[in-house]
Motif scaffolding. Structure first.
Motif, PDB file in Angstrom:
ATOM      1  N   HIS A  77       0.837  -1.201   0.000  1.00  0.00           N
ATOM      2  CA  HIS A  77       0.000   0.000   0.000  1.00  0.00           C
ATOM      3  C   HIS A  77       0.866   1.243   0.000  1.00  0.00           C
ATOM      4  CE1 HIS A  77       1.227  -0.283   4.203  1.00  0.00           C
ATOM      5  NE2 HIS A  77       0.906   1.004   4.321  1.00  0.00           N
ATOM      6  N   ASP A  99       0.876   5.196   1.971  1.00  0.00           N
ATOM      7  CA  ASP A  99       0.234   5.932   3.064  1.00  0.00           C
ATOM      8  C   ASP A  99      -0.507   7.143   2.491  1.00  0.00           C
ATOM      9  OD1 ASP A  99       1.208   4.031   4.754  1.00  0.00           O
ATOM     10  OD2 ASP A  99       2.895   5.223   5.481  1.00  0.00           O
ATOM     11  N   HIS A 146       4.875   0.158   0.091  1.00  0.00           N
ATOM     12  CA  HIS A 146       5.536  -0.683   1.100  1.00  0.00           C
ATOM     13  C   HIS A 146       4.593  -1.752   1.635  1.00  0.00           C
ATOM     14  CE1 HIS A 146       3.698   2.760   3.125  1.00  0.00           C
ATOM     15  NE2 HIS A 146       3.650   2.065   4.249  1.00  0.00           N
ATOM     16  N   PHE A 193       1.730   9.098  11.303  1.00  0.00           N
ATOM     17  CA  PHE A 193       1.234   9.541   9.998  1.00  0.00           C
ATOM     18  C   PHE A 193       1.006  11.046  10.046  1.00  0.00           C
ATOM     19  CE2 PHE A 193      -0.319   5.181  10.695  1.00  0.00           C
ATOM     20  CZ  PHE A 193       0.284   4.540   9.619  1.00  0.00           C
TER      21      PHE A 193
HETATM   22 FE   LIG Z   1       2.047   2.230   5.607  1.00  0.00          FE
END
Ligand SMILES: [Fe+2]
Ligand SMILES: O=C(O)CCC(=O)C(=O)O
Length: 406
Positions: free
Chosen positions: A282, A284, A339, A365
């Motif tokens: 995926h 982020d 990643h 995040f």
């Molecule tokens: Fe991630």
């Protein structure tokens, strides 16, 4: 331009405008390291940025051209590092497993802290169990289903986690948010009761302090990113990202990957490698992720030639992943980091084997303000590349969460 209202950003704002600014921010405590394909890891060289604007800028340019990810290390005497070190062992192991002697108690606690409760009392904050999040082939800037092949298994990521974020005390009316959006991204965190669970005493304070330290680092990164975009004729204001991240929507996450059975069957084993179950491939969602991982390994990054590379843990360093919003903003100049995580293997197929390793990681995040409009930066001037039709950051986050959480 008006000075940003939050003190954190204001301080940076007032530094702005002279050549010393960048030098002061990108001081020589920063150490950039490249991540090479696995067979080349031994030859990895660390390049220390000099104390000049130009060199640091070149370093950044170099890393983004590689479209991998960069690892940021900090020396022992750096204040952030000194601060981070005592907390590097902080993990779900401390929070949940040792908090209560019995499994029953632990389950009750997890239930109490559950993320996204149906009654709407908790937003994207709290505990989530194994399989609840499914990141496999989830991305905003590319077509990972086509690139990686196959659909989702529906099993979900074999990890559990605890999310917390910044609590915005001024409320949703003041921020022009719906009540739900406010609870989801700025509302109260779900903290374990430190009076009842003595072994988590200090947990909340630690998490809040850790976030504050990473916010400081995020400011530096945002300036470095903006400055590094400014070479070659383009001119991006140094505070470009910071000005749109005064009340950032951040999530600090504690992750635990239990060990998975290891198959002796060659076919099954290669299947496992091709579809890692800890965390599917995926990207982020936001600007970037500052990730701390333990020594177990398992994180892999996909490079430009579509090879999966082990992002081997470098002691005392963070992994910085580029998120989709940064990729959209820069039209892929900083490409999102694809990643995934391969779960640690269960030794001898036995859960009670003390040698069976559990992996722990702590991503932070960093997402901008809820109303930051994510569209290509005009200063770069390129018309090509990715587009996200200028959505607000909160819309992008909502869509991504809805697509990944059960
Ligand atoms: Fe991630
Ligand atoms: O655990 C890790 O190293 C990565 C976790 C991750 O990629 C995520 O939660 O988005």
């Amino acid at each position: 331009m008006e000075a940003p209202s939050s003190p954190r950003s204001a301080a940076l704002y007032y530094w702005g405008g002279n050549t010393e600014t960048f030098n002061g921010i990108m001081d020589d405590h920063f150490l950039w390291e490249d991540v090479q394909p696995a067979d080349d890891l031994q030859k990895k060289t660390a390049v220390k940025s000099s104390n000049t604007n130009t060199t640091a800028q070149l370093q950044m340019r170099d890393y983004k051209r590689r479209q991998l990810k960069f690892t940021l290390s900090m020396e022992d005497d750096d204040s952030h590092w000194m601060f981070l070190k005592p907390h590097s062992a902080l993990s779900l192991r401390d929070c949940f497993v040792e908090a209560d002697a019995t499994t029953h108690e632990e389950e009750k606690l997890k239930d109490k802290l559950a993320i996204g409760k149906k009654d709407g009392s908790s937003g994207y904050r709290g505990y989530f169990g194994i399989g609840m999040e499914d990141l496999k082939n989830k991305d905003g800037t590319r077509d990972l289903v086509a690139e990686e092949g196959g659909d989702n298994t529906g099993k979900g990521d074999q990890k559990e986690g605890f999310d917390c974020g910044l609590e915005n005390v001024s409320g949703y009316h003041e921020n022009g948010l719906s009540r739900k959006a406010y609870i989801d991204f700025f509302g109260a965190d779900s903290w374990p009761d430190e009076c009842k669970h003595a072994s988590v005493a200090g947990f909340r304070r630690t998490m809040v302090e850790y976030q504050q330290a990473l916010l400081g680092l995020s400011d530096k990164l945002m300036i470095a990113l903006a400055v590094s975009l400014s070479s070659g004729g383009a001119s991006v204001p140094m505070d470009y990202f910071i000005a749109q991240s005064r009340n950032p929507m951040c999530t600090l996450r504690l992750l635990h990957y239990p060990p998975m059975p290891k198959s002796n069957n060659v076919h099954q084993r290669s299947e496992l490698i091709n579809s890692p179950n800890g965390c599917g491939a995926h990207t982020d969602y936001g600007l970037f992720t500052i990730l701390q991982q333990d020594e177990i390994g398992g994180l892999q990054i996909r490079n430009k030639s579509m090879q999966w590379i082990d992002a081997r843990p470098v002691p005392g360093s963070f992994v910085i992943n580029v998120g989709d919003m940064l990729s959209w903003w820069t039209e892929g100049e900083f490409a999102s980091t694809v990643h995934r995580v391969i779960s640690p293997a269960l030794r001898n197929g036995n859960e009670d084997d003390n040698e069976s390793k559990h992996r722990y990681s702590i991503p932070f995040f960093f997402n901008p303000d809820h109303d930051a409009v994510v569209k290509p930066i005009q200063y770069i001037g390129s018309e090509s590349g990715q587009s996200c039709q200028g959505k607000n950051a909160i819309e992008i986050l909502k869509e991504r969460y809805a697509g990944t959480f059960k």
